[in-house]
Design a protein around this motif. Structure first.
Motif, PDB file in Angstrom:
ATOM      1  N   ALA A  92      -9.281 -19.192   6.250  1.00  0.00           N
ATOM      2  CA  ALA A  92      -7.977 -18.718   6.715  1.00  0.00           C
ATOM      3  C   ALA A  92      -7.432 -19.700   7.740  1.00  0.00           C
ATOM      4  CB  ALA A  92      -8.109 -17.330   7.336  1.00  0.00           C
ATOM      5  N   ASN A 110       0.846  -1.172   0.000  1.00  0.00           N
ATOM      6  CA  ASN A 110       0.000   0.000   0.000  1.00  0.00           C
ATOM      7  C   ASN A 110       0.893   1.237   0.000  1.00  0.00           C
ATOM      8  OD1 ASN A 110      -1.622   2.133   0.715  1.00  0.00           O
ATOM      9  ND2 ASN A 110      -2.898   0.886   2.074  1.00  0.00           N
ATOM     10  N   GLN A 119     -13.674 -17.948   5.002  1.00  0.00           N
ATOM     11  CA  GLN A 119     -12.863 -18.120   3.793  1.00  0.00           C
ATOM     12  C   GLN A 119     -11.774 -19.160   3.960  1.00  0.00           C
ATOM     13  OE1 GLN A 119     -11.643 -14.140   2.118  1.00  0.00           O
ATOM     14  NE2 GLN A 119     -12.950 -13.496   3.798  1.00  0.00           N
ATOM     15  N   SER A 150      -0.189  -7.634   7.428  1.00  0.00           N
ATOM     16  CA  SER A 150      -0.710  -6.820   6.327  1.00  0.00           C
ATOM     17  C   SER A 150      -1.070  -7.748   5.177  1.00  0.00           C
ATOM     18  CB  SER A 150       0.339  -5.791   5.872  1.00  0.00           C
ATOM     19  OG  SER A 150       1.504  -6.452   5.428  1.00  0.00           O
ATOM     20  N   GLY A 151      -1.692  -7.170   4.163  1.00  0.00           N
ATOM     21  CA  GLY A 151      -2.039  -7.960   2.988  1.00  0.00           C
ATOM     22  C   GLY A 151      -3.328  -8.749   3.197  1.00  0.00           C
ATOM     23  N   ASP A 152      -3.622  -9.628   2.268  1.00  0.00           N
ATOM     24  CA  ASP A 152      -4.836 -10.430   2.320  1.00  0.00           C
ATOM     25  C   ASP A 152      -4.596 -11.611   3.264  1.00  0.00           C
ATOM     26  OD1 ASP A 152      -7.408 -11.010   0.085  1.00  0.00           O
ATOM     27  OD2 ASP A 152      -6.880 -12.414   1.679  1.00  0.00           O
ATOM     28  N   LEU A 153      -5.144 -11.518   4.448  1.00  0.00           N
ATOM     29  CA  LEU A 153      -4.814 -12.502   5.488  1.00  0.00           C
ATOM     30  C   LEU A 153      -5.345 -13.895   5.162  1.00  0.00           C
ATOM     31  CD1 LEU A 153      -5.394 -10.310   8.677  1.00  0.00           C
ATOM     32  CD2 LEU A 153      -3.227 -10.829   7.556  1.00  0.00           C
ATOM     33  N   ALA A 154      -6.451 -13.990   4.438  1.00  0.00           N
ATOM     34  CA  ALA A 154      -6.977 -15.310   4.073  1.00  0.00           C
ATOM     35  C   ALA A 154      -5.985 -15.997   3.121  1.00  0.00           C
ATOM     36  CB  ALA A 154      -8.348 -15.171   3.418  1.00  0.00           C
ATOM     37  N   TYR A 155      -5.640 -15.309   2.057  1.00  0.00           N
ATOM     38  CA  TYR A 155      -4.722 -15.866   1.060  1.00  0.00           C
ATOM     39  C   TYR A 155      -3.353 -16.167   1.672  1.00  0.00           C
ATOM     40  CZ  TYR A 155      -1.604 -16.034  -2.961  1.00  0.00           C
ATOM     41  OH  TYR A 155      -0.652 -16.405  -3.862  1.00  0.00           O
ATOM     42  N   LEU A 202     -12.882 -14.070   7.725  1.00  0.00           N
ATOM     43  CA  LEU A 202     -11.654 -14.810   7.398  1.00  0.00           C
ATOM     44  C   LEU A 202     -11.840 -16.296   7.683  1.00  0.00           C
ATOM     45  CD1 LEU A 202      -8.969 -12.300   8.739  1.00  0.00           C
ATOM     46  CD2 LEU A 202      -9.245 -13.049   6.361  1.00  0.00           C
TER      47      LEU A 202
END
Lengths: 488, 488
Positions: free
Chosen positions: B309, A355, B307, B266-271, B304
């Motif tokens: 996570a 970001n 999804q 940070s970022g997409d925690l699920a992925y 999450l």
């Protein structure tokens, strides 16, 4: 009256585990620079007001691990004995620069710069953020409310809904800085010598056989500050008529009526205030103050004013003291540079992020505020490296740090500059004397005058430019290129 | 470690002006009953968790006006000398009843009942509300977060964004009560003997030449609690591979790997968590903890989990410690009765309002909680007058206090009852010993088990019934009729 609590352990555990790590790594004395800054204004405001520095000074001056702190840390079984012994003699020996309290501030500029051995700079992170985040949040919210009141007095009434005692005390302090005329919080009044305000509650009325008796009793005790709460039973049919009866009795008894009036605390405040004004005018009490409370905020006050409400004093509680629509100020504390012991120079450090907004500004920096010489209004803030000097006698090219083709040339002589960061600690000694809260309040009022009206709008305000010097921009770009190379 | 500050002046000015009024009116010794209660659950929750009683006890035990308090009050020029002299010997001599901390509570029932001379009962209003409102707010929010984590540990990480030091300290205390596994706040850990947690920050990584060196240094210092923050440069390409390298080195060196893992921030925690789990599994570290932080709350955690996570530890900061989507608990403190000196009986008092929800319950009351004998789940709470006794051996007719035709009969033997209010002060002496925070936490867990799952849903939960006894309902109705007669 200083807060004398030992808040040394008011820190996240990881500050202490990192300190032990630095201690073990023998990097304990490495000098670093941390910047405290924030990324966006709370409440979608066009600016923020910084506050809390005086409490940060108290905290730093008080910083020490006493025997009980050390025994507690030992009991956690996380820390080594040699590190705990080191803590026994711990003191802050670094430098701190900060933007003075009550200043108008903008996102991404350092509000506080700490230059200290890494263990010290790391320890103070949490408390420094806690204190400045909280007070800057409430000062910013209060500035919005005061602006909405268009010159009417705003009274801070939120203690009972504040998030604990300190939130009440220091929140009221911040509200005063931003322009409130007083607070109901007596302890805040005592600690910071600010006006305290308030009259009586519904329970006063209910404890008497009837409302009129309760009003008379109150007027007898406080003839020179007689604000009567009129909504316990029925505002228009009982409360206001009874208040007028008491005001007439006071007038008949020759008691000078000043600083008197009514308080509305429920119902439709636009309608009730207009009817109240008519009734008071008709009875010859047109100088009675009509104050109002009941879940107010800047938007409700604005709306009531648009509807012609005749309220001229506003008691604001929950929504101000908690900054209800945005209850956190996102200040962060990031490493900006590490001193190279070999040549005594600071090596700039950058924190990357996917970001772009979260990427930090590296290096040892200072901030100039640039004013239009004619109007005194802010043109932009200009972050540059510590060794750069801005001269009012030379023209200056500003450019947008993201859309760099957007350039603005300021001609020599058309602008004035002021450095924002002032020295607060030097070698661990405090070199800054905080003004009183009422002095900071005066300063804040002048600061708000340096903003364009467009920046003070409650909704969709103009955003003030915060630009980087070419030298700082280049340094940042170079570090980004170095770290952000990838092969797909 | 008690908070030893003198918070006697932590009150709204109007409490003191009313006290002077009562003093002048010679009604200072009239005994009254005030109820503290709230009107709706924060965050549209199906219940709240009460907390803060232990700090209220400290506050009451500490209540006194010292010389400096009195000189400050004198300097405001609001108070009479005889009243100020009276304050010099002021102490609390009344009774207080309260629902124990960690209890599940519902709107409109008294959480605290103060029976005291009116001046004393009035003075304590503001601090009592401040303390209980704050801690109950955070406990309720934390209960939601803990519920969403479905058994994973929730760590309280919010100190830097809390609304001042107390909000950090007592907010963390409340979060522990509601089931968090630990807090980053070291001072809270010391004061309340609760687990403290945390590892390192981005600045640790950035202060080393590279990430791997930083990880190795951390593992060396904390081999038995090695959680590595993997997002400073690039989570998947740098952070996790470097963490795995270090874990492999530890394994090769024969260091037992327990209580270790990574933190995503940070970022997409699920992925990222799913990829992290694959990489850790593949390298033989399937027991590594995957913890996550970054503006989490109960809704994000729920999402999450939906999804898939693979996070099993959650660090929750700002949104919990400020109860961001609802940062105030609307507790109020209302006069319920005034003692008639002639016959020593309490005369019930009612606060009217156009808004039916704001009308109070009069009289000297107590609360029974009624449980289904088979399931142990709560059927309803039942507010009645102090002299009423509910027997489990007799059938009981419950009715909705608004829609009174809605009636439910409970057969004798089918339910169990428990009184909720317990004595805390008697004649000014504390008669209650607060359990430790970890004991309250255990109690709270059992309390949450008495709720139906339908009441614990994060959105649109079932509302638990809070009913009135026939006797209380009749008293209330009679008072309403008396005051609310109007001619058009």
């Amino acid at each position: 009256m200083m807060d004398k609590r030992n808040l040394t352990l008011l820190t996240d555990l990881y500050e202490l585990t990192m300190m032990q790590g630095y201690y073990v790594e023998n990097s304990a004395n490495e000098t670093v620079i941390f910047d405290m800054f924030y990324r966006s204004n709370p409440n979608k405001n066009g600016y923020a007001i910084c506050a809390g520095l005086d409490q940060v000074i108290d905290y730093i001056n008080n910083l020490h691990f006493d025997d009980e702190d050390i025994e507690y840390l030992r009991s956690t079984k996380i820390f080594r004995d040699d590190f705990l012994e080191y803590l026994r003699n711990f003191k802050f020996t670094g430098d701190i620069y900060a933007i003075p309290e009550g200043s108008v501030i903008f996102p991404r500029e350092p509000l506080v710069k700490v230059i200290a051995p890494i263990m010290q700079a790391q320890l103070v992170e949490t408390a420094l953020l806690n204190i400045i985040n909280h007070q800057s949040l409430i000062a910013t919210k209060a500035a919005r409310v005061v602006l909405a009141a268009e010159g009417d007095g705003v009274m801070e009434f939120g203690l009972r809904r504040a998030q604990g005692p300190d939130a009440g005390i220091y929140g009221a302090r911040a509200a005063m800085i931003a322009g409130c005329v007083g607070t109901s919080n007596v302890l805040c009044g005592r600690m910071f010598d600010v006006p305290v305000l308030g009259t009586h509650a519904h329970s006063w009325i209910m404890s008497f056989p009837d409302e009129l008796t309760a009003f008379r009793a109150y007027a007898k005790t406080f003839p020179t500050a007689c604000t009567l709460l009129v909504d316990t039973y029925d505002t228009l049919k009982s409360g206001i008529p009874n208040a007028i009866t008491v005001f007439k009795e006071m007038r008949a008894a020759g008691i000078p009526l000043k600083n008197y009036g009514i308080r509305l605390d429920s119902g439709d405040l636009a309608y009730l205030s207009k009817r109240a004004k008519e009734m008071l005018d008709e009875a010859g009490f047109s100088d009675a103050v009509i104050s109002a409370s009941n879940d107010l905020d800047e938007n409700i006050i604005s709306s009531l004013k648009l509807q012609g409400a005749t309220i001229n004093r506003w008691g604001v509680g929950t929504n101000l003291i908690t900054s209800k629509d945005c209850p956190a100020f996102g200040g962060v504390y990031k490493l900006a540079a590490v001193k190279d012991d070999k040549n005594d120079e600071f090596i700039p450090k950058i924190k990357l992020s996917e970001n772009a907004e979260k990427i930090t500004n590296p290096g040892n920096k200072k901030i100039y505020r640039i004013y239009n010489k004619k109007t005194g209004k802010i043109i932009a803030d200009y972050i540059c490296l510590e060794d750069e000097i801005l001269s009012e006698d030379e023209s200056l090219m500003l450019f947008d740090p993201v859309e760099t083709w957007k350039r603005t040339k300021l001609n020599a002589g058309s602008f004035e500059v002021k450095e924002l960061l002032v020295p607060v600690f030097k070698n661990g000694e405090c070199v800054y004397k905080s003004p009183s809260v009422m002095e900071i309040r005066d300063f804040c009022k002048k600061e708000l005058d340096t903003l364009w009206d467009e920046s003070k709008r409650l909704a969709y305000p103009h955003e003030t430019y915060v630009d980087l010097s070419q030298k700082l921009w280049d340094m940042r770009y170079e570090l980004l290129q170095k770290y952000h190379y990838q092969e797909l």
